[in-house]
Design a protein around this motif. Structure first.
Motif, short mmCIF file in Angstrom:
data_model
loop_
_atom_site.label_atom_id
_atom_site.label_comp_id
_atom_site.label_asym_id
_atom_site.label_seq_id
_atom_site.Cartn_x
_atom_site.Cartn_y
_atom_site.Cartn_z
N MET A 133 0.73 -1.32 0.04
CA MET A 133 0.15 0.05 -0.06
C MET A 133 0.86 1.25 0.08
N LEU A 151 -7.66 2.56 -4.38
CA LEU A 151 -7.84 1.17 -4.34
C LEU A 151 -8.23 0.35 -5.42
N PHE A 168 -7.34 -5.01 -3.60
CA PHE A 168 -6.66 -4.98 -2.33
C PHE A 168 -6.69 -6.44 -1.75
N LYS A 221 -4.96 -8.72 3.90
CA LYS A 221 -4.26 -8.00 4.85
C LYS A 221 -4.36 -6.54 4.65
N GLU A 222 -4.47 -5.84 3.47
CA GLU A 222 -4.63 -4.47 3.18
C GLU A 222 -6.03 -4.26 3.87
N SER A 223 -7.30 -4.84 3.51
CA SER A 223 -8.46 -4.57 4.15
C SER A 223 -8.45 -4.51 5.62
N ILE A 237 -6.62 -1.49 6.75
CA ILE A 237 -7.46 -0.19 6.15
C ILE A 237 -8.56 0.12 7.26
#
Length: 145
Positions: free
Chosen positions: A1, A55, A58, A61-63, A66
């Protein structure tokens, strides 16, 4: 990210926290505003970022990241705005719809309020991470169909 995306997440989360703090001053909306703040403030941030193109796709992990950032930042900003406003309004008006919250606010010291805010921010992190994870799985399922 990317750093730019993280910066946008923080700014959007802070704006959501300020907006919900102002809405929470209204007696009818206070419970709904706090519920939205604690559980699903990450959803509008994700929607806005996806619509803006920040975005594209994604991961799990990114969710979760966030959701965690949105939960912590939005509740911290909410507390920074809401607590002083409630304190100031309680010196002018009798605010009965908040129950014992005003009394707790007047009798507590800064350290105790700070510990309470950090604790509730962590709870908000958990719920917002879960909500963004559920959104990720629903969007992924929708994309596969």
């Amino acid at each position: 990210m990317e750093k730019e995306t993280l910066k946008q997440i923080v700014i959007l989360s802070a704006l959501c926290g300020v907006a919900l703090a102002l809405f929470a001053l209204l007696p009818v909306i206070v419970k709904l505003a706090v519920f939205i703040l604690m559980t699903c403030v990450s959803l509008p941030v994700i929607f806005l970022l996806r619509r803006a193109g920040a975005l594209q796709s994604f991961t799990v992990k990114e969710s979760l990241i966030i959701g965690a950032i949105c939960g912590f930042v939005s509740y911290a900003v909410f507390s920074i705005v809401y607590l002083p406003l409630v304190y100031l309004l309680s010196t002018i008006f009798a605010i009965g719809y908040l129950g014992g919250f005003v009394l707790m606010l007047k009798l507590s010291n800064f350290g105790l309020i700070m510990m309470f805010t950090i604790f509730i921010s962590i709870v908000s992190v958990l719920f917002n991470s879960f909500t963004s994870l559920v959104y990720f799985y629903i969007a992924d399922l929708k994309r596969k169909l």
